[in-house]
Design an enzyme around this catalytic site. Sequence first.
Site, PDB file in Angstrom:
ATOM      1  N   PHE A 139      14.673  29.324 -18.361  1.00  0.00           N
ATOM      2  CA  PHE A 139      15.684  29.545 -19.399  1.00  0.00           C
ATOM      3  C   PHE A 139      15.914  28.265 -20.196  1.00  0.00           C
ATOM      4  CE2 PHE A 139      20.347  29.951 -20.474  1.00  0.00           C
ATOM      5  CZ  PHE A 139      20.218  31.007 -21.351  1.00  0.00           C
ATOM      6  N   SER A 145      12.495  28.546 -11.860  1.00  0.00           N
ATOM      7  CA  SER A 145      13.885  28.831 -12.212  1.00  0.00           C
ATOM      8  C   SER A 145      14.045  30.291 -12.654  1.00  0.00           C
ATOM      9  CB  SER A 145      14.335  27.845 -13.287  1.00  0.00           C
ATOM     10  OG  SER A 145      15.726  27.849 -13.430  1.00  0.00           O
ATOM     11  N   MET A 146      14.506  30.537 -13.900  1.00  0.00           N
ATOM     12  CA  MET A 146      14.577  31.919 -14.365  1.00  0.00           C
ATOM     13  C   MET A 146      13.201  32.555 -14.358  1.00  0.00           C
ATOM     14  SD  MET A 146      15.638  33.529 -18.072  1.00  0.00           S
ATOM     15  CE  MET A 146      14.078  33.048 -18.846  1.00  0.00           C
ATOM     16  N   ASP A 188      18.058  19.648  -6.091  1.00  0.00           N
ATOM     17  CA  ASP A 188      18.078  20.335  -7.381  1.00  0.00           C
ATOM     18  C   ASP A 188      19.505  20.305  -7.932  1.00  0.00           C
ATOM     19  OD1 ASP A 188      18.071  22.245  -9.464  1.00  0.00           O
ATOM     20  OD2 ASP A 188      16.452  23.358  -8.507  1.00  0.00           O
ATOM     21  N   HIS A 227      14.963  19.584 -10.201  1.00  0.00           N
ATOM     22  CA  HIS A 227      14.751  20.987 -10.583  1.00  0.00           C
ATOM     23  C   HIS A 227      13.386  21.248 -11.214  1.00  0.00           C
ATOM     24  CE1 HIS A 227      15.672  25.063 -11.676  1.00  0.00           C
ATOM     25  NE2 HIS A 227      15.460  24.811 -12.957  1.00  0.00           N
TER      26      HIS A 227
END
Length: 268
Positions: free
Chosen positions: A25, A93-94, A194, A224
């Site tokens: 994202f 992530s997303m 993260d 992250h």
Amino acid sequence: MPLLPGAEPFRRDGGEVGVLVCHGFTGSPQSLRPWAEYLADRGLTVSLPLLPGHGTRWQDLQITTWQDWYAEVDRELRALTERCSKVFVCGLSMGGALALRLAARHGAAVSGVVVVNPANKVHDAAAPLLPVLRHLVRTTKGVSNDIAKPGAEELAYARVPLHAAYSLRRFFQLVDSELPSVTQPLLVMTSPQDHIVTPVDSERILARVSSTDVRQTLLERSYHVAPLDHDAEKIFEDTFAFVSRLAPQAGPDAVDAARKGTAASGGA
């Protein structure tokens, strides 16, 4: 709007084993391009698409929703399944949530899933207020460049549009409800340090999927955006080992075939 330099999608034809790589994202393919190139250099057919609203300016993301982002990776997966005998999905992530939903929805068409610091929930205290806040405030500060490695930089938006953040929260809720439908072999790579996505998200994903072939790797030296961080090579190597174990045809012969194809075409 023109693309930001480095945000271009990446695609390369290789052998009969395909890999779809999904970025996160407000990010872009830039953050995952080294990962995608590593797999392509080993003979895999790789697709790393640019999600709608990304790679230009945050205003373009403001008018998109999770349905737009998911539709893009769904199209890419379908294209890979037409081209390849086995297809794996990966994401950061997303992008990890997108990969998991593809696995839940497409079943046997997905041979395995690899996710790095997958997101499962918007943990911000203001998240429950997003349905109202998004009509009062356009943006909040960005969530980019959480990288421990000096000099590494992620190409991502400096602002997060709240309409898109609201849609992201709804998407995470949907994916969470679908996790029991994920049955494929799963590799989860998690950074304990993260600062964007809490490791709790990885643990919830591991607890809710129905996969029996499950492995987790800790990325102790990275934050992250781990594919650009100190543990990048570990991510790349573990991903290829995971794919090769489940698809033996993704081995040395595939690398040789890819090299011959590149030489025949005059290079890429």
